[in-house]
Design an enzyme around this catalytic site. Structure first.
Site: not given
Ligand code: AQP
Length: 321
Positions: A108, A189, A192
């Site tokens: 990051k 993937k 958010k």
């Molecule tokens: N695309 C995905 N498919 C399946 N599971 C997902 N998770 C996230 N994206 C996917 C799961 O959601 C839970 C919460 O996620 P998080 O907030 O801990 O962070 P993340 O994995 O970094 O989620 P994002 O949406 O991708 O956010 P950003 O863009 O901020 O990095 C976790 O259990 C994660 O596995």
């Protein structure tokens, strides 16, 4: 057994968060499970304070609307004083080398002009989240196991240096659920914080918008409706989404459809139906501050009580409480 899971309100929660984590938390949650909206973690990169406040509240509403026991949810920043105190104790237990070896920090920080110190120290804050709640298990994906290892090392080191205070947690691999890919770029993937939201189905998107995003999903020109994730990742993603919403396998779903258009419409229908009650309930909760604020305050109080003894002991043993 206490298990701690978290979601960072770095953006609006999406279909990947729901199918991959939140739905499973709601369906399979055990009495000892805790679910944090980890808004403090969202501060490690550039962010807008008013938006963060709104997103933390919205994410809490999503967890409750999804059916997670309201007694098990908590917004991390409601414990900012407790976590701030424990983080400092743990930062003073952690070496600079240990923190800077975290792979996620290196990834990051790479290429960023200014790196916030919080990006380096946030795994220690995560250790504070875990240790304050006396969590025994932390379900994580591969990218977070190193952070749980750090929490284990810090707990053990503190316990052996100052006296037994912390429960030593262990990482458990989160069961493999659907990994939802971006509809515009199925090689990454669904996230958010993705800039272009065309490939991300947010849980609060209007049904028409959900349909548009899914029917415009990037697939391929092969015109072969088969489940082949490595050679047809876009198609495989749509099949997996439809499979996750209907409880069937992607292969069965592929066999049921004869054209890409028909498949995408079926996937859109299934996602819209899957999300409809959730979306309605989230909007109701957001419109009902008494209920949502009540759930939030009670969750914070419970989490504070759960951690009070550990925090007091840690401060006292460290010579400051
Ligand atoms: N695309 C995905 N498919 C399946 N599971 C997902 N998770 C996230 N994206 C996917 C799961 O959601 C839970 C919460 O996620 P998080 O907030 O801990 O962070 P993340 O994995 O970094 O989620 P994002 O949406 O991708 O956010 P950003 O863009 O901020 O990095 C976790 O259990 C994660 O596995």
């Amino acid at each position: 057994m206490t298990r701690l899971s978290a979601i960072t309100p770095s953006g609006h929660a999406h279909l990947g968060n729901y199918l991959g984590a939140i739905r499973r938390w709601a369906r399979e949650g055990a009495p000892g499970d805790l679910y944090f909206v980890s808004d403090l973690h969202a501060m490690t990169v550039s962010y807008n304070p008013a938006r963060l406040r709104k997103l933390a509240r919205e994410t809490l509403a999503v967890l409750v609307a999804a059916g997670i026991d309201p007694a098990r949810v908590c917004v991390q920043s409601d414990l900012v004083r407790e976590l701030g105190a424990l983080s400092w104790v743990l930062e003073c237990t952690c070496s600079f080398g240990e923190a800077s070896r975290m792979t996620q920090f290196k990834q990051k920080a790479d290429g960023q002009g200014t790196v916030r110190l919080g990006l380096l120290t946030y795994p220690v804050l995560m250790a504070a989240d875990i240790l304050l709640q006396n969590a025994t298990e932390v379900p994580v994906g591969q990218d977070q196991t190193q952070h749980v290892e750090l929490a284990r090392s810090l707990a053990r080191r503190f316990n052996s240096t100052f006296g037994e205070v912390f429960t030593v947690p262990r990482a458990v691999m989160a069961p493999t659920a659907a990994r939802v890919m971006d509809l515009s770029d199925p090689t990454r993937k669904m996230s958010k914080s993705t800039q272009d939201s065309a490939g991300v189905v947010f849980l609060l998107d209007e049904p028409d918008l959900v349909r548009r995003k899914i029917t415009r999903a990037v697939t391929d020109n092969e015109a072969r409706l088969e489940y082949r994730p490595s050679s047809q990742p876009g198609l495989a993603n749509v099949l997996e989404i439809l499979a996750a919403c209907t409880g069937r396998s992607p292969v069965e779903v592929a066999d049921d459809h004869s054209s890409y258009g028909e498949l995408k419409n079926a996937a859109a229908d299934a996602v819209i139906e899957e999300l409809r009650p959730l979306r309605t309930r989230v909007l109701e909760l957001l419109d009902d501050p008494t209920t949502l604020d009540g759930i939030r305050a009670a969750g914070a109080e419970r989490a504070r009580e759960r951690g009070a003894h550990t925090l007091a002991s840690a401060l006292r043993m460290a010579g400051v409480g």
